[in-house]
Design an enzyme around this catalytic site. Structure first.
Site, PDB file in Angstrom:
ATOM      1  CB  SER A 117      22.429  17.200 -38.726  1.00 12.95           C
ATOM      2  OG  SER A 117      23.801  17.393 -39.069  1.00 12.95           O
TER       3      SER A 117
ATOM      4  CG  HIS B 174      22.631  17.089 -34.181  1.00 10.85           C
ATOM      5  ND1 HIS B 174      22.703  16.577 -32.895  1.00 10.85           N
ATOM      6  CD2 HIS B 174      23.483  16.359 -34.927  1.00 10.85           C
ATOM      7  CE1 HIS B 174      23.557  15.563 -32.884  1.00 10.85           C
ATOM      8  NE2 HIS B 174      24.058  15.424 -34.083  1.00 10.85           N
TER       9      HIS B 174
ATOM     10  CG  ASP C 166      26.374  15.930 -36.911  1.00 10.46           C
ATOM     11  OD1 ASP C 166      25.386  15.844 -37.657  1.00 10.46           O
ATOM     12  OD2 ASP C 166      26.468  15.287 -35.845  1.00 10.46           O
TER      13      ASP C 166
ATOM     14  CG  MET D  47      32.206  15.303 -38.391  1.00 13.09           C
ATOM     15  SD  MET D  47      31.614  14.789 -40.035  1.00 13.09           S
ATOM     16  CE  MET D  47      29.955  14.278 -39.613  1.00 13.09           C
TER      17      MET D  47
ATOM     18  CG  HIS E   1      27.397  14.135 -32.526  1.00 12.31           C
ATOM     19  ND1 HIS E   1      26.874  13.460 -33.613  1.00 12.31           N
ATOM     20  CD2 HIS E   1      28.274  13.285 -31.952  1.00 12.31           C
ATOM     21  CE1 HIS E   1      27.413  12.265 -33.685  1.00 12.31           C
ATOM     22  NE2 HIS E   1      28.270  12.131 -32.693  1.00 12.31           N
TER      23      HIS E   1
ATOM     24  CG  MET F 272      30.918  12.466 -34.571  1.00 10.86           C
ATOM     25  SD  MET F 272      29.939  12.472 -36.085  1.00 10.86           S
ATOM     26  CE  MET F 272      29.255  14.136 -36.009  1.00 10.86           C
TER      27      MET F 272
ATOM     28  CG  MET G 251      26.609   7.615 -33.728  1.00 17.44           C
ATOM     29  SD  MET G 251      25.981   9.202 -34.222  1.00 17.44           S
ATOM     30  CE  MET G 251      26.257   9.143 -35.984  1.00 17.44           C
TER      31      MET G 251
ATOM     32  CG  ASP H  28      23.272  11.825 -35.612  1.00 15.59           C
ATOM     33  OD1 ASP H  28      24.184  12.492 -35.075  1.00 15.59           O
ATOM     34  OD2 ASP H  28      22.986  11.905 -36.820  1.00 15.59           O
TER      35      ASP H  28
HETATM   36  C1  DX5 Z   1      27.040  11.201 -39.182  1.00 17.89           C
HETATM   37  C2  DX5 Z   1      26.253  12.466 -39.026  1.00 17.89           C
HETATM   38  C3  DX5 Z   1      24.903  12.288 -39.702  1.00 17.89           C
HETATM   39  C4  DX5 Z   1      24.074  13.519 -39.667  1.00 17.89           C
HETATM   40  C5  DX5 Z   1      22.650  13.184 -40.074  1.00 17.89           C
HETATM   41  O1  DX5 Z   1      28.263  11.358 -38.589  1.00 17.89           O
HETATM   42  O2  DX5 Z   1      26.072  12.741 -37.634  1.00 17.89           O
HETATM   43  O3  DX5 Z   1      24.219  11.245 -39.032  1.00 17.89           O
HETATM   44  O4  DX5 Z   1      24.030  14.067 -38.421  1.00 17.89           O
HETATM   45  O5  DX5 Z   1      22.705  12.952 -41.401  1.00 17.89           O
HETATM   46  P1  DX5 Z   1      21.454  12.373 -42.196  1.00 17.89           P
HETATM   47  O6  DX5 Z   1      20.203  12.761 -41.447  1.00 17.89           O
HETATM   48  O7  DX5 Z   1      21.536  13.015 -43.545  1.00 17.89           O
HETATM   49  O8  DX5 Z   1      21.666  10.895 -42.205  1.00 17.89           O
HETATM   50 ZN    ZN Z   2      25.325  13.998 -34.979  1.00 15.34          ZN
END
Ligand code: DX5
Ligand code: ZN
Length: 224
Positions: A9, A34, A36, A38, A68, A70, A139, A177
C-alpha cells in the site's frame, strides 16, 4: 488457489519520492500497487486522487494498480480512476447507493471490480452480485489508517469468503488489507487469502527485497 500476490500500500510510502519508492518495491518482487484512496468522509483520513495514479503511469509504472476506494459516493470518480490507469477498482458496498450499478460502471470503464468488507460488514451482498466481482477485499483493520494491528476475527471471515469463491466456476481473488506482515501472513494464506496488502510491514523496512522474500517464504510455510 491462485498464486500469491503481494500488493504494497503506497499509503505507507515516502510521498516525497513516490515514483522511486514504487519502482523499488516492484523491483523487490511486489506484484501490484495498492492505492488507498481516502476522502475524510467515508473514513476519517484524506489521501490522494486520480492525479497520483496518472503520475505513476506517466512515470512508467506498468504493474497492476489496485485502487481501493474508501470514499463516498463512488460512482462520480470511477471513470477518472479508470482514465488515470487503474487496473482494478474496489469499493465498500456501504458507500454506494446502487452496488450492482457501481460494479457495472467499473466494468464498463474496462477495469476489474472489487468489493471491500469492513470487519463488521457481512458478506451477504455477494449472494446477489458475485458474478460481477473479480476481487473480494476483507479489511483486517477498521479503514482509515496504516500501521494498525491485524484483527484476528478476519481469519474466520477469510475461510467463509474462500468457501464462497471456491463454489464459483471462475477465479475471484481474495485480498486482505490491514496489519499484514511476515508474522501473520502464513495463517492469513492458510485461511484462504491469495492477495495481501501490506503498507507499514514493507515500506517501514529498509530492505524491501528481504521483507518481500520473507513474506513469500512464510506464506509458503517455510521458516525464514
Ligand atoms: C486502512 C488502510 C491500511 C493500509 C495497510 O484503511 O487500507 O490497511 O492499506 O496498512 P498497514 O499494512 O500498515 O496496516
Ligand atoms: Zn486498502
Amino acid at each position: 488457489m491462485q498464486n500469491l500476490v503481494i500488493a504494497p500500500s503506497i499509503l505507507a510510502a515516502d510521498f516525497a519520492r513516490l515514483g522511486e519508492e514504487v519502482d523499488r518495491v516492484l523491483a523487490a518482487g511486489a506484484d501490484w500497487v495498492h492505492f488507498d484512496v481516502m476522502d475524510n468522509h467515508y473514513v476519517p483520513n484524506l489521501s490522494f486522487g486520480p492525479v497520483v495514479c496518472q503520475a505513476l503511469r506517466r512515470h512508467g509504472v506498468s504493474a497492476p494498480i489496485d485502487v481501493h476506494l474508501m470514499i463516498r459516493p463512488v460512482d462520480r470518480i470511477i471513470p477518472d480512476f479508470a482514465a488515470a490507469g487503474a487496473s482494478l477498482i474496489s469499493f465498500h458496498p456501504e458507500a454506494s447507493d446502487h452496488v450492482d450499478r457501481s460494479l457495472q460502471l467499473i466494468r464498463d470503464q474496462g477495469c476489474q471490480t472489487g468489493l471491500v468488507f469492513n470487519p463488521a460488514t457481512p458478506l451477504d451482498v455477494l449472494r446477489y452480485v458475485i458474478d460481477k466481482v473479480d476481487l473480494i477485499l476483507l479489511m483486517s483493520v477498521n479503514p482509515g489508517f496504516g500501521g494498525q494491528a491485524f484483527l484476528p476475527g478476519t481469519l474466520a471471515k477469510l475461510r467463509e469468503a474462500r468457501a464462497l469463491i471456491d463454489a464459483q466456476d471462475r477465479p475471484i481473488r481474495l485480498e486482505v488489507d490491514g496489519g499484514v506482515g511476515p508474522d501473520n501472513i502464513a495463517q492469513i494464506v492458510a485461511a484462504g487469502a491469495d492477495t495481501v496488502v501490506a503498507g507499514s510491514a514493507i515500506f517501514g523496512q529498509p530492505d524491501y527485497p528481504a521483507v518481500i522474500e520473507q513474506m513469500r517464504s512464510r506464506a509458503a510455510g517455510m521458516p525464514s
